[in-house]
Design a protein around this motif. Structure first.
Motif, PDB file in Angstrom:
ATOM      1  N   LEU A 138       0.817  -1.211   0.000  1.00 34.93           N
ATOM      2  CA  LEU A 138       0.000   0.000   0.000  1.00 34.93           C
ATOM      3  C   LEU A 138       0.851   1.261   0.000  1.00 34.93           C
ATOM      4  CD1 LEU A 138      -3.003  -0.679   2.336  1.00 34.93           C
ATOM      5  CD2 LEU A 138      -2.925  -0.553  -0.111  1.00 34.93           C
ATOM      6  N   LEU A 139       2.069   1.169   0.610  1.00 36.33           N
ATOM      7  CA  LEU A 139       2.932   2.357   0.643  1.00 36.33           C
ATOM      8  C   LEU A 139       3.378   2.718  -0.767  1.00 36.33           C
ATOM      9  CD1 LEU A 139       4.003   4.280   2.672  1.00 36.33           C
ATOM     10  CD2 LEU A 139       6.056   2.932   2.848  1.00 36.33           C
ATOM     11  N   SER A 140       3.711   1.717  -1.594  1.00 35.91           N
ATOM     12  CA  SER A 140       4.108   2.060  -2.963  1.00 35.91           C
ATOM     13  C   SER A 140       2.907   2.529  -3.771  1.00 35.91           C
ATOM     14  CB  SER A 140       4.814   0.897  -3.642  1.00 35.91           C
ATOM     15  OG  SER A 140       4.234  -0.301  -3.294  1.00 35.91           O
ATOM     16  N   ALA A 141       1.708   2.040  -3.427  1.00 38.04           N
ATOM     17  CA  ALA A 141       0.515   2.575  -4.097  1.00 38.04           C
ATOM     18  C   ALA A 141       0.362   4.058  -3.801  1.00 38.04           C
ATOM     19  CB  ALA A 141      -0.727   1.811  -3.637  1.00 38.04           C
ATOM     20  N   VAL A 142       0.580   4.443  -2.529  1.00 40.99           N
ATOM     21  CA  VAL A 142       0.451   5.858  -2.166  1.00 40.99           C
ATOM     22  C   VAL A 142       1.518   6.693  -2.856  1.00 40.99           C
ATOM     23  CG1 VAL A 142       0.645   7.444  -0.242  1.00 40.99           C
ATOM     24  CG2 VAL A 142      -0.724   5.429  -0.018  1.00 40.99           C
ATOM     25  N   VAL A 143       2.747   6.142  -2.946  1.00 41.66           N
ATOM     26  CA  VAL A 143       3.824   6.902  -3.582  1.00 41.66           C
ATOM     27  C   VAL A 143       3.535   7.107  -5.063  1.00 41.66           C
ATOM     28  CG1 VAL A 143       6.237   6.812  -4.228  1.00 41.66           C
ATOM     29  CG2 VAL A 143       5.574   6.308  -1.917  1.00 41.66           C
ATOM     30  N   SER A 144       2.985   6.075  -5.736  1.00 38.45           N
ATOM     31  CA  SER A 144       2.701   6.278  -7.160  1.00 38.45           C
ATOM     32  C   SER A 144       1.484   7.182  -7.358  1.00 38.45           C
ATOM     33  CB  SER A 144       2.529   4.951  -7.875  1.00 38.45           C
ATOM     34  OG  SER A 144       1.633   4.158  -7.194  1.00 38.45           O
ATOM     35  N   TYR A 145       0.606   7.241  -6.353  1.00 37.49           N
ATOM     36  CA  TYR A 145      -0.445   8.264  -6.391  1.00 37.49           C
ATOM     37  C   TYR A 145       0.181   9.665  -6.307  1.00 37.49           C
ATOM     38  CZ  TYR A 145      -3.819  11.317  -4.091  1.00 37.49           C
ATOM     39  OH  TYR A 145      -4.586  12.380  -3.722  1.00 37.49           O
ATOM     40  N   GLU A 174      -1.230  18.212  -2.602  1.00 39.13           N
ATOM     41  CA  GLU A 174      -0.692  16.866  -2.819  1.00 39.13           C
ATOM     42  C   GLU A 174       0.206  16.464  -1.656  1.00 39.13           C
ATOM     43  OE1 GLU A 174      -1.623  14.987  -5.157  1.00 39.13           O
ATOM     44  OE2 GLU A 174      -0.321  13.348  -4.562  1.00 39.13           O
ATOM     45  N   THR A 175       1.054  17.422  -1.206  1.00 40.18           N
ATOM     46  CA  THR A 175       1.937  17.103  -0.092  1.00 40.18           C
ATOM     47  C   THR A 175       1.136  16.753   1.153  1.00 40.18           C
ATOM     48  OG1 THR A 175       3.391  18.749  -1.023  1.00 40.18           O
ATOM     49  CG2 THR A 175       3.957  17.919   1.128  1.00 40.18           C
ATOM     50  N   ILE A 176       0.085  17.555   1.435  1.00 45.51           N
ATOM     51  CA  ILE A 176      -0.699  17.301   2.645  1.00 45.51           C
ATOM     52  C   ILE A 176      -1.405  15.955   2.540  1.00 45.51           C
ATOM     53  CG2 ILE A 176      -2.652  18.104   4.001  1.00 45.51           C
ATOM     54  CD1 ILE A 176      -1.859  20.907   3.331  1.00 45.51           C
ATOM     55  N   SER A 177      -1.976  15.661   1.354  1.00 46.88           N
ATOM     56  CA  SER A 177      -2.728  14.401   1.290  1.00 46.88           C
ATOM     57  C   SER A 177      -1.788  13.213   1.335  1.00 46.88           C
ATOM     58  CB  SER A 177      -3.616  14.367   0.053  1.00 46.88           C
ATOM     59  OG  SER A 177      -2.858  14.527  -1.093  1.00 46.88           O
ATOM     60  N   LEU A 178      -0.565  13.338   0.795  1.00 48.85           N
ATOM     61  CA  LEU A 178       0.406  12.243   0.934  1.00 48.85           C
ATOM     62  C   LEU A 178       0.766  12.032   2.396  1.00 48.85           C
ATOM     63  CD1 LEU A 178       2.950  12.479  -1.982  1.00 48.85           C
ATOM     64  CD2 LEU A 178       1.194  10.822  -1.588  1.00 48.85           C
ATOM     65  N   VAL A 179       0.973  13.140   3.124  1.00 48.75           N
ATOM     66  CA  VAL A 179       1.327  13.009   4.542  1.00 48.75           C
ATOM     67  C   VAL A 179       0.202  12.317   5.302  1.00 48.75           C
ATOM     68  CG1 VAL A 179       1.677  14.337   6.645  1.00 48.75           C
ATOM     69  CG2 VAL A 179       2.931  14.917   4.613  1.00 48.75           C
ATOM     70  N   ILE A 180      -1.062  12.733   5.009  1.00 51.15           N
ATOM     71  CA  ILE A 180      -2.196  12.112   5.714  1.00 51.15           C
ATOM     72  C   ILE A 180      -2.272  10.627   5.386  1.00 51.15           C
ATOM     73  CG2 ILE A 180      -4.685  12.135   5.973  1.00 51.15           C
ATOM     74  CD1 ILE A 180      -4.695  15.033   5.331  1.00 51.15           C
ATOM     75  N   MET A 181      -2.122  10.292   4.090  1.00 52.57           N
ATOM     76  CA  MET A 181      -2.245   8.879   3.702  1.00 52.57           C
ATOM     77  C   MET A 181      -1.160   8.032   4.332  1.00 52.57           C
ATOM     78  SD  MET A 181      -3.435   8.522  -0.181  1.00 52.57           S
ATOM     79  CE  MET A 181      -5.033   9.089  -0.694  1.00 52.57           C
ATOM     80  N   ILE A 182       0.092   8.545   4.336  1.00 48.31           N
ATOM     81  CA  ILE A 182       1.176   7.759   4.903  1.00 48.31           C
ATOM     82  C   ILE A 182       0.987   7.595   6.403  1.00 48.31           C
ATOM     83  CG2 ILE A 182       3.661   7.760   5.313  1.00 48.31           C
ATOM     84  CD1 ILE A 182       3.982   8.923   2.549  1.00 48.31           C
ATOM     85  N   SER A 183       0.467   8.642   7.074  1.00 53.96           N
ATOM     86  CA  SER A 183       0.266   8.485   8.511  1.00 53.96           C
ATOM     87  C   SER A 183      -0.863   7.502   8.790  1.00 53.96           C
ATOM     88  CB  SER A 183       0.000   9.833   9.168  1.00 53.96           C
ATOM     89  OG  SER A 183      -1.117  10.418   8.588  1.00 53.96           O
ATOM     90  N   VAL A 184      -1.874   7.441   7.901  1.00 52.81           N
ATOM     91  CA  VAL A 184      -2.911   6.413   8.055  1.00 52.81           C
ATOM     92  C   VAL A 184      -2.302   5.028   7.917  1.00 52.81           C
ATOM     93  CG1 VAL A 184      -4.873   5.399   6.849  1.00 52.81           C
ATOM     94  CG2 VAL A 184      -4.907   7.774   7.436  1.00 52.81           C
ATOM     95  N   LEU A 185      -1.388   4.876   6.938  1.00 54.62           N
ATOM     96  CA  LEU A 185      -0.776   3.562   6.745  1.00 54.62           C
ATOM     97  C   LEU A 185       0.120   3.191   7.919  1.00 54.62           C
ATOM     98  CD1 LEU A 185       0.111   3.397   2.992  1.00 54.62           C
ATOM     99  CD2 LEU A 185      -1.858   2.568   4.195  1.00 54.62           C
ATOM    100  N   ILE A 186       0.757   4.197   8.551  1.00 56.12           N
ATOM    101  CA  ILE A 186       1.653   3.890   9.666  1.00 56.12           C
ATOM    102  C   ILE A 186       0.862   3.319  10.834  1.00 56.12           C
ATOM    103  CG2 ILE A 186       3.066   4.973  11.456  1.00 56.12           C
ATOM    104  CD1 ILE A 186       4.206   6.753   9.307  1.00 56.12           C
TER     105      ILE A 186
END
Lengths: 188, 113
Positions: A25-32, A59-71
């Motif tokens: 899922l982390l690589s999915a978020v990165v390619s998003y 984009e930066t904020i939503s990446l940060v939110i998504m990665i913190s959800v995955l963490i």
């Protein structure tokens, strides 16, 4: 110009497809993130610097939110259950194939109607400003802002911006209500 | 015309993802991709060949060809709303994960509290 945009769109398509099929899922978020930041370059090429700035921040904020959800959850994608062992395996496989077929039929139909309706649109770059002619010609003297986009957002269409602020406020309230833990009796 | 169709194919990739994926995070990603392609489509329509940035060098002197500022203003609003909805969806997803220990949409079917 068109070639550069085409190249960026191909990158965005590749990023989107990889985001859908990645095992992690982390690589999915990165390619998003690739899709979003390629969109920034497309905005810059299309002469929209305000949008590029906003898109970088968003984009930066939503990446940060998504990665913190995955963490705080998991980064593994769902395990595909080995279908062959359960009862009615052929039925389940048939149903999965039906889902994919239905999705492909729907997207194909949409594409057909879209291609049929683009014939009525003016070609790329041939757009004629109808409504915005007034804004472009007299916007600066009427609003006092030499940036026409902000002039439209905050002056000509101020009520839209008010509605946007309402939506934003509602969404923030929703997020806070979802994540609120104080006052809960049961452990979630 | 090719650009419009490519942009719509990006939208369709997102739609396909929303229909076929079972992971909540991937569904949210696919929704955001659909939204991005719509934003890009508006700006593609508003572009004019050889157009200048809709920021005047000095007030009063309007360049002969300016790209359409109206779609840009609309999309400026839409991008920010998109961030808010994505954050709300992610909050719902993390709440569901805490309750059911999975992101699988077909595993989240017990409606009783």
């Amino acid at each position: 110009m068109e070639e550069a945009l085409l190249f960026i769109l191909i990158i965005m398509l590749a990023g989107a497809l990889y985001a859908l099929y990645a095992k992690d899922l982390l690589s999915a978020v990165v390619s998003y993130g690739i899709v979003g930041f390629a969109l920034v370059i497309a905005f810059l090429l299309l002469q929209a610097p305000d949008l590029a700035i906003v898109q970088v921040v968003v984009e930066t904020i939503s990446l940060v939110i998504m990665i913190s959800v995955l963490i705080i959850s998991t980064r593994e994608d769902l395990q595909e259950t080995p279908v062959a062992k359960i009862k009615g395996a052929s039925y389940i496989q048939f149903r999965h194939m039906m889902y994919v077929a239905a999705a492909l039929v729907i997207t194909g139909l949409f594409l057909y109607f879209f291609v049929a309706s683009t014939a009525m649109l003016p070609a790329f770059g041939e757009h004629q400003t109808r409504m915005a002619t007034e804004y472009v010609q007299h916007g600066a003297e009427k609003t006092g802002a030499i940036n026409l986009v902000t002039g439209i957002v905050f002056d000509f269409r101020g009520y839209d911006t008010l509605g946007e602020a309402t939506v934003l406020f509602t969404a923030v309230i929703g997020v806070l209500a979802m994540l609120r833990l104080v006052g809960k009796k049961e452990e979630l | 015309m090719v650009l419009f169709i490519m942009c719509f194919i990006l939208f369709l990739v997102g739609l396909y993802g929303v229909i076929t994926r079972r992971n909540l995070i991937k569904i949210i990603i696919a929704l955001s991709i659909m939204e991005y392609s719509l934003n890009l489509f508006f700006i593609l329509i508003g572009y004019r060949k050889g157009g200048e940035i809709p920021i005047l060098k000095d007030a009063g002197a309007v360049p002969p060809v300016v790209v359409d500022p109206l779609p840009q203003a609309m999309i400026l609003t839409a991008i920010v709303i998109g961030l808010a909805t994505t954050a709300l969806l992610l909050a719902i997803a993390i709440r569901l994960y805490r309750k059911y220990k999975t992101f699988d949409v077909s595993g989240i079917n017990a409606l009783k509290g």
